[in-house]
Design a protein around this motif. Sequence first.
Motif, mmCIF file in Angstrom:
data_model
loop_
_atom_site.group_PDB
_atom_site.id
_atom_site.type_symbol
_atom_site.label_atom_id
_atom_site.label_comp_id
_atom_site.label_asym_id
_atom_site.label_seq_id
_atom_site.Cartn_x
_atom_site.Cartn_y
_atom_site.Cartn_z
ATOM 1 N N PRO A 1 -46.752 12.411 -19.917
ATOM 2 C CA PRO A 1 -45.886 11.361 -19.365
ATOM 3 C C PRO A 1 -45.391 11.702 -17.968
ATOM 4 N N ALA A 2 -46.301 11.806 -17.027
ATOM 5 C CA ALA A 2 -45.924 12.165 -15.658
ATOM 6 C C ALA A 2 -45.170 11.014 -14.993
ATOM 7 N N PRO A 3 -44.185 11.353 -14.142
ATOM 8 C CA PRO A 3 -43.760 12.709 -13.774
ATOM 9 C C PRO A 3 -42.791 13.303 -14.805
ATOM 10 N N PHE A 4 -42.750 14.645 -14.856
ATOM 11 C CA PHE A 4 -41.831 15.323 -15.761
ATOM 12 C C PHE A 4 -41.363 16.623 -15.112
ATOM 13 N N LEU A 5 -40.221 17.121 -15.571
ATOM 14 C CA LEU A 5 -39.593 18.304 -14.991
ATOM 15 C C LEU A 5 -39.812 19.533 -15.872
ATOM 16 N N LYS A 6 -39.981 20.666 -15.214
ATOM 17 C CA LYS A 6 -40.006 21.967 -15.866
ATOM 18 C C LYS A 6 -39.152 22.925 -15.040
ATOM 19 N N ALA A 7 -38.558 23.905 -15.706
ATOM 20 C CA ALA A 7 -37.650 24.832 -15.028
ATOM 21 C C ALA A 7 -38.146 26.265 -15.132
ATOM 22 N N LEU A 8 -37.791 27.038 -14.128
ATOM 23 C CA LEU A 8 -38.064 28.468 -14.100
ATOM 24 C C LEU A 8 -36.840 29.118 -13.479
ATOM 25 N N LYS A 9 -36.351 30.201 -14.068
ATOM 26 C CA LYS A 9 -35.092 30.776 -13.582
ATOM 27 C C LYS A 9 -35.177 32.290 -13.476
ATOM 28 N N THR A 10 -34.245 32.845 -12.722
ATOM 29 C CA THR A 10 -34.148 34.290 -12.616
ATOM 30 C C THR A 10 -33.365 34.836 -13.804
ATOM 31 N N LYS A 11 -33.435 36.129 -13.984
ATOM 32 C CA LYS A 11 -32.762 36.780 -15.110
ATOM 33 C C LYS A 11 -31.250 36.594 -15.035
ATOM 34 N N GLU A 12 -30.719 36.509 -13.808
ATOM 35 C CA GLU A 12 -29.274 36.436 -13.618
ATOM 36 C C GLU A 12 -28.706 35.030 -13.832
ATOM 37 N N PHE A 13 -29.548 34.026 -13.883
ATOM 38 C CA PHE A 13 -29.064 32.656 -14.051
ATOM 39 C C PHE A 13 -28.689 32.430 -15.514
ATOM 40 N N LYS A 14 -27.404 32.183 -15.789
ATOM 41 C CA LYS A 14 -26.907 32.087 -17.162
ATOM 42 C C LYS A 14 -26.492 30.676 -17.562
ATOM 43 N N GLU A 15 -26.446 29.740 -16.612
ATOM 44 C CA GLU A 15 -26.011 28.386 -16.944
ATOM 45 C C GLU A 15 -27.087 27.628 -17.713
ATOM 46 N N GLN A 16 -26.674 26.539 -18.323
ATOM 47 C CA GLN A 16 -27.615 25.715 -19.079
ATOM 48 C C GLN A 16 -28.539 24.971 -18.119
ATOM 49 N N ILE A 17 -29.817 24.944 -18.440
ATOM 50 C CA ILE A 17 -30.771 24.223 -17.607
ATOM 51 C C ILE A 17 -30.943 22.801 -18.137
ATOM 52 N N CYS A 18 -31.415 21.912 -17.266
ATOM 53 C CA CYS A 18 -31.435 20.482 -17.579
ATOM 54 C C CYS A 18 -32.793 19.963 -18.019
ATOM 55 N N CYS A 19 -33.743 20.853 -18.272
ATOM 56 C CA CYS A 19 -35.069 20.432 -18.726
ATOM 57 C C CYS A 19 -35.746 21.618 -19.393
ATOM 58 N N PRO A 20 -36.867 21.433 -20.065
ATOM 59 C CA PRO A 20 -37.561 22.558 -20.717
ATOM 60 C C PRO A 20 -38.057 23.582 -19.703
ATOM 61 N N LEU A 21 -38.144 24.823 -20.155
ATOM 62 C CA LEU A 21 -38.673 25.890 -19.310
ATOM 63 C C LEU A 21 -40.183 25.749 -19.141
ATOM 64 N N LEU A 22 -40.678 26.229 -18.026
ATOM 65 C CA LEU A 22 -42.117 26.198 -17.751
ATOM 66 C C LEU A 22 -42.826 27.205 -18.644
ATOM 67 N N GLU A 23 -43.847 26.724 -19.352
ATOM 68 C CA GLU A 23 -44.545 27.586 -20.305
ATOM 69 C C GLU A 23 -45.629 28.413 -19.605
ATOM 70 N N GLN A 24 -45.936 29.555 -20.219
ATOM 71 C CA GLN A 24 -47.088 30.333 -19.772
ATOM 72 C C GLN A 24 -48.358 29.598 -20.192
ATOM 73 N N PRO A 25 -49.460 29.734 -19.451
ATOM 74 C CA PRO A 25 -49.674 30.590 -18.278
ATOM 75 C C PRO A 25 -49.424 29.878 -16.951
ATOM 76 N N ASN A 26 -48.568 28.849 -16.948
ATOM 77 C CA ASN A 26 -48.298 28.125 -15.716
ATOM 78 C C ASN A 26 -47.576 29.015 -14.713
ATOM 79 N N ILE A 27 -47.864 28.793 -13.446
ATOM 80 C CA ILE A 27 -47.229 29.542 -12.363
ATOM 81 C C ILE A 27 -46.780 28.555 -11.293
ATOM 82 N N VAL A 28 -45.917 29.030 -10.406
ATOM 83 C CA VAL A 28 -45.505 28.234 -9.248
ATOM 84 C C VAL A 28 -46.029 28.916 -7.998
#
Length: 288
Positions: free
Chosen positions: A185-212
Amino acid sequence: MATYFGEVVVAPSRAGVDDEEWAEETREETPEDREIRRELEKKREIDVLWTLKSGASLESSADQPFVCSKFIVAIGHNAAAFLSSFILDSVCWEVVGVVKLWNEWCRTSNTTNVLPTDSFCLFYRLISDPTVLLCQCSCYVAEDQQFQWLEKVFGCMQKEGLQVTILSTCPVADYKTQESTLTLPAPFLKALKTKEFKEQICCPLLEQPNIVRDLPAAVLSYCQVWQIPAVLYQCYTDGIKLDTVTIEAFKPLLSCEILNSLVKDVSESTKILKKLLTTNEIHNNIYI
């Protein structure tokens, strides 16, 4: 071949290499070559100009870093247009910086009067809270220029207490999944974060083996190395130009804590979005 029994010497091979390539590889660099290389390196240098003090233009420097609590970076035309439509306005924000760069794909200047289709990189500061900084980067930053961009932008900020949010777009064809990309269902959002980011994210995390890739990946990696809380929201879209559907795909992020307090009037946002798209259509119409 063998020069004597027991010694094997591998003969150099030119298989698959034509005479011109072979001559280019073996030719020594001349003074003229070095001069040309130096001129190209100089031309590809990135300049970050800040106007943080009394309107005077100051070249970025790490000697006097300023305090920044939130840094929002929109990379690409659609991400930049999202900020223009739903966050930025001339009353609450002021332009405080610009990036000048040149490469094979784009050229930017120090002007702040830009069109949505232009290649530009501008910095804005929230007037009511000068520690909130926003960047619209619609220009292409080449791979060999990304480190310069990172050093010259982040080098002038205090990293203590800094939180970074990155918005970008990517072709849905680059998204790796067991399903067919035609059914997504494009377009859709995915998130990627650093280890230090502790807040709630607003969309699902990007799955492996996807890269940016490119500048979004460089910014996130820089934050990971410097232990800066950061999150990247990447919009996978099947559009290649500025379009309403892709821009509005970022709207769920308006409920995030870092953006929620910055949202302007929704009715005004709709008007600005329509204006941006109209300007884009007029600019791209070859018959006008």
